[in-house]
Motif scaffolding. Sequence first.
Motif, PDB file in Angstrom:
ATOM      1  N   ALA A  88       0.820  -1.195   0.000  1.00  0.00           N
ATOM      2  CA  ALA A  88       0.000   0.000   0.000  1.00  0.00           C
ATOM      3  C   ALA A  88       0.858   1.250   0.000  1.00  0.00           C
ATOM      4  CB  ALA A  88      -0.937  -0.004   1.215  1.00  0.00           C
ATOM      5  N   ASP A  89       2.031   1.178   0.678  1.00  0.00           N
ATOM      6  CA  ASP A  89       2.900   2.347   0.754  1.00  0.00           C
ATOM      7  C   ASP A  89       3.339   2.789  -0.632  1.00  0.00           C
ATOM      8  OD1 ASP A  89       2.639   2.249   3.462  1.00  0.00           O
ATOM      9  OD2 ASP A  89       4.532   1.216   3.828  1.00  0.00           O
ATOM     10  N   SER A  90       3.731   1.810  -1.484  1.00  0.00           N
ATOM     11  CA  SER A  90       4.194   2.142  -2.827  1.00  0.00           C
ATOM     12  C   SER A  90       3.087   2.761  -3.652  1.00  0.00           C
ATOM     13  CB  SER A  90       4.739   0.892  -3.518  1.00  0.00           C
ATOM     14  OG  SER A  90       5.829   0.352  -2.791  1.00  0.00           O
ATOM     15  N   SER A  91       1.892   2.181  -3.591  1.00  0.00           N
ATOM     16  CA  SER A  91       0.789   2.710  -4.379  1.00  0.00           C
ATOM     17  C   SER A  91       0.370   4.076  -3.871  1.00  0.00           C
ATOM     18  CB  SER A  91      -0.393   1.737  -4.348  1.00  0.00           C
ATOM     19  OG  SER A  91      -0.859   1.565  -3.013  1.00  0.00           O
ATOM     20  N   GLU A  92       0.397   4.294  -2.570  1.00  0.00           N
ATOM     21  CA  GLU A  92       0.003   5.582  -2.020  1.00  0.00           C
ATOM     22  C   GLU A  92       1.023   6.654  -2.349  1.00  0.00           C
ATOM     23  OE1 GLU A  92      -0.714   5.089   2.102  1.00  0.00           O
ATOM     24  OE2 GLU A  92      -2.510   3.867   1.835  1.00  0.00           O
ATOM     25  N   ALA A  93       2.309   6.284  -2.393  1.00  0.00           N
ATOM     26  CA  ALA A  93       3.344   7.263  -2.724  1.00  0.00           C
ATOM     27  C   ALA A  93       3.135   7.797  -4.136  1.00  0.00           C
ATOM     28  CB  ALA A  93       4.731   6.643  -2.584  1.00  0.00           C
ATOM     29  N   THR A 147      17.432   8.543 -12.254  1.00  0.00           N
ATOM     30  CA  THR A 147      16.146   8.956 -11.708  1.00  0.00           C
ATOM     31  C   THR A 147      16.280   9.150 -10.203  1.00  0.00           C
ATOM     32  OG1 THR A 147      14.940   7.740 -13.424  1.00  0.00           O
ATOM     33  CG2 THR A 147      13.708   8.341 -11.445  1.00  0.00           C
ATOM     34  N   GLU A 148      15.647  10.169  -9.717  1.00  0.00           N
ATOM     35  CA  GLU A 148      15.652  10.442  -8.281  1.00  0.00           C
ATOM     36  C   GLU A 148      15.169   9.215  -7.517  1.00  0.00           C
ATOM     37  OE1 GLU A 148      13.578  13.695  -5.214  1.00  0.00           O
ATOM     38  OE2 GLU A 148      13.242  13.814  -7.374  1.00  0.00           O
ATOM     39  N   SER A 149      15.893   8.840  -6.477  1.00  0.00           N
ATOM     40  CA  SER A 149      15.585   7.606  -5.749  1.00  0.00           C
ATOM     41  C   SER A 149      14.499   7.788  -4.702  1.00  0.00           C
ATOM     42  CB  SER A 149      16.856   7.073  -5.073  1.00  0.00           C
ATOM     43  OG  SER A 149      17.396   8.034  -4.177  1.00  0.00           O
ATOM     44  N   ASN A 150      13.965   8.983  -4.554  1.00  0.00           N
ATOM     45  CA  ASN A 150      12.920   9.242  -3.559  1.00  0.00           C
ATOM     46  C   ASN A 150      11.553   8.798  -4.069  1.00  0.00           C
ATOM     47  OD1 ASN A 150      14.672  10.513  -1.634  1.00  0.00           O
ATOM     48  ND2 ASN A 150      14.675  12.346  -2.919  1.00  0.00           N
ATOM     49  N   PRO A 151      10.598   8.549  -3.159  1.00  0.00           N
ATOM     50  CA  PRO A 151       9.255   8.134  -3.607  1.00  0.00           C
ATOM     51  C   PRO A 151       8.527   9.229  -4.376  1.00  0.00           C
ATOM     52  CG  PRO A 151       9.288   8.541  -1.241  1.00  0.00           C
ATOM     53  CD  PRO A 151      10.708   8.560  -1.689  1.00  0.00           C
ATOM     54  N   PHE A 152       8.902  10.476  -4.156  1.00  0.00           N
ATOM     55  CA  PHE A 152       8.352  11.594  -4.902  1.00  0.00           C
ATOM     56  C   PHE A 152       9.357  12.742  -4.838  1.00  0.00           C
ATOM     57  CE2 PHE A 152       6.111  11.096  -0.788  1.00  0.00           C
ATOM     58  CZ  PHE A 152       6.754  12.084  -0.058  1.00  0.00           C
ATOM     59  N   ASN A 197      17.231  12.980   1.087  1.00  0.00           N
ATOM     60  CA  ASN A 197      16.871  11.563   1.189  1.00  0.00           C
ATOM     61  C   ASN A 197      15.520  11.500   1.880  1.00  0.00           C
ATOM     62  OD1 ASN A 197      16.865   8.783   1.298  1.00  0.00           O
ATOM     63  ND2 ASN A 197      18.146   8.677   3.125  1.00  0.00           N
ATOM     64  N   ILE A 198      14.511  11.044   1.156  1.00  0.00           N
ATOM     65  CA  ILE A 198      13.136  11.061   1.658  1.00  0.00           C
ATOM     66  C   ILE A 198      12.669   9.638   1.940  1.00  0.00           C
ATOM     67  CG2 ILE A 198      10.759  11.675   1.119  1.00  0.00           C
ATOM     68  CD1 ILE A 198      11.808  13.875  -0.688  1.00  0.00           C
ATOM     69  N   ASP A 199      12.139   9.447   3.142  1.00  0.00           N
ATOM     70  CA  ASP A 199      11.511   8.174   3.521  1.00  0.00           C
ATOM     71  C   ASP A 199      10.052   8.478   3.853  1.00  0.00           C
ATOM     72  OD1 ASP A 199      11.075   5.539   4.232  1.00  0.00           O
ATOM     73  OD2 ASP A 199      11.761   5.819   6.290  1.00  0.00           O
ATOM     74  N   TRP A 200       9.154   7.755   3.206  1.00  0.00           N
ATOM     75  CA  TRP A 200       7.722   7.970   3.442  1.00  0.00           C
ATOM     76  C   TRP A 200       7.056   6.614   3.616  1.00  0.00           C
ATOM     77  CZ3 TRP A 200       3.059   6.683   1.193  1.00  0.00           C
ATOM     78  CH2 TRP A 200       1.952   7.419   1.614  1.00  0.00           C
ATOM     79  N   SER A 201       6.371   6.431   4.735  1.00  0.00           N
ATOM     80  CA  SER A 201       5.725   5.153   5.021  1.00  0.00           C
ATOM     81  C   SER A 201       4.533   5.385   5.928  1.00  0.00           C
ATOM     82  CB  SER A 201       6.718   4.191   5.696  1.00  0.00           C
ATOM     83  OG  SER A 201       6.104   2.972   6.026  1.00  0.00           O
ATOM     84  N   ASP A 202       3.399   4.771   5.549  1.00  0.00           N
ATOM     85  CA  ASP A 202       2.165   4.864   6.348  1.00  0.00           C
ATOM     86  C   ASP A 202       1.796   6.311   6.664  1.00  0.00           C
ATOM     87  OD1 ASP A 202       1.879   2.091   6.400  1.00  0.00           O
ATOM     88  OD2 ASP A 202       3.124   1.905   8.193  1.00  0.00           O
ATOM     89  N   GLY A 203       2.017   7.205   5.695  1.00  0.00           N
ATOM     90  CA  GLY A 203       1.632   8.594   5.892  1.00  0.00           C
ATOM     91  C   GLY A 203       2.592   9.396   6.734  1.00  0.00           C
ATOM     92  N   GLU A 204       3.762   8.836   7.054  1.00  0.00           N
ATOM     93  CA  GLU A 204       4.751   9.544   7.863  1.00  0.00           C
ATOM     94  C   GLU A 204       5.970   9.882   7.009  1.00  0.00           C
ATOM     95  OE1 GLU A 204       4.602  10.653  10.994  1.00  0.00           O
ATOM     96  OE2 GLU A 204       2.525   9.944  11.199  1.00  0.00           O
TER      97      GLU A 204
END
Length: 286
Positions: A88-93, A147-152, A197-204
């Motif tokens: 879900a994290d990947s799809s939400e990102a 490509t930028e390695s961040n989720p967005f 460096n961006i980490d995004w998981s479960d809305g955090e």
Amino acid sequence: MSKTVRGRAVALICTGLLCASLTGCGNDGAATADASTASASTLASSPPTSASASAPEPTPTVSEVPTPTETPTEEPATTATSDEPVSADSSEASALWGKAYSGTASVSVDIYDYCSTDGSRRLADSRTYSMNSTLNLSRPRTGGGETESNPFSMLFAAGNPSQPGAVSFWSSSVSPTSGQDLAGNPRDPNLLLTYWNIDWSDGELDARLTDPHTQQAVVLNLLNWPSLLVACRSDLGQLPGGFPHALAAGTTFAGRLDGSGASLSAEGSTVDGAVAFRFKFDGTAS
């Protein structure tokens, strides 16, 4: 016997022998014909010379007999695909790409100088500002084959660029470069620079500035603050328009971030150590 008589006798003997030989061998040509007939008969009854001249084909040995190659009947192996659903994290990102948040940031700024009597670093002033702010998220940037390695990709701006205390965050950028390297080899003229460096998981969200890229002179993560006309003489006024200070590695940006809104806090300092800051941003997705 005289030589004349002896010569005649020898001549008569030779003449007689020659006649006898011709009579026995000639026989009106019958002997010759019989020999020719026998020779022809023998040739007719013999097999053709071409058949006897052809050598038999050699029988190949076991090692010389080629082994037939069997065509495989099995299907080529395929990579097994996982039956597990995409997280879900990947799809939400990816669902956050194109999201824009607007709101207000309360920015606190601490100013340091070296104007103490012993020349040590000291806190000279503190200010607080309330600024209209925006946060934009997009697809990770691509440039120079990377490509930028961040989720967005992230772009945050608090206040106007010339306003004291204004802050800007860029997670990445694409900068034009020379179309050739130092050796003269052709290369992609687009250079991808990643700052955060961006980490995004479960809305955090948990983001950290890792490289301000001051060496490449492409500094986009900035805090604007005015400089004094004369160091340690605030009574003489400040330079107009302020001065953009590069933010140092280690600056953080964290908090709640989802499809409906953002509640984020930031803290950091400038590369020259002259300014430290912190702010709280609350925004709503539009």
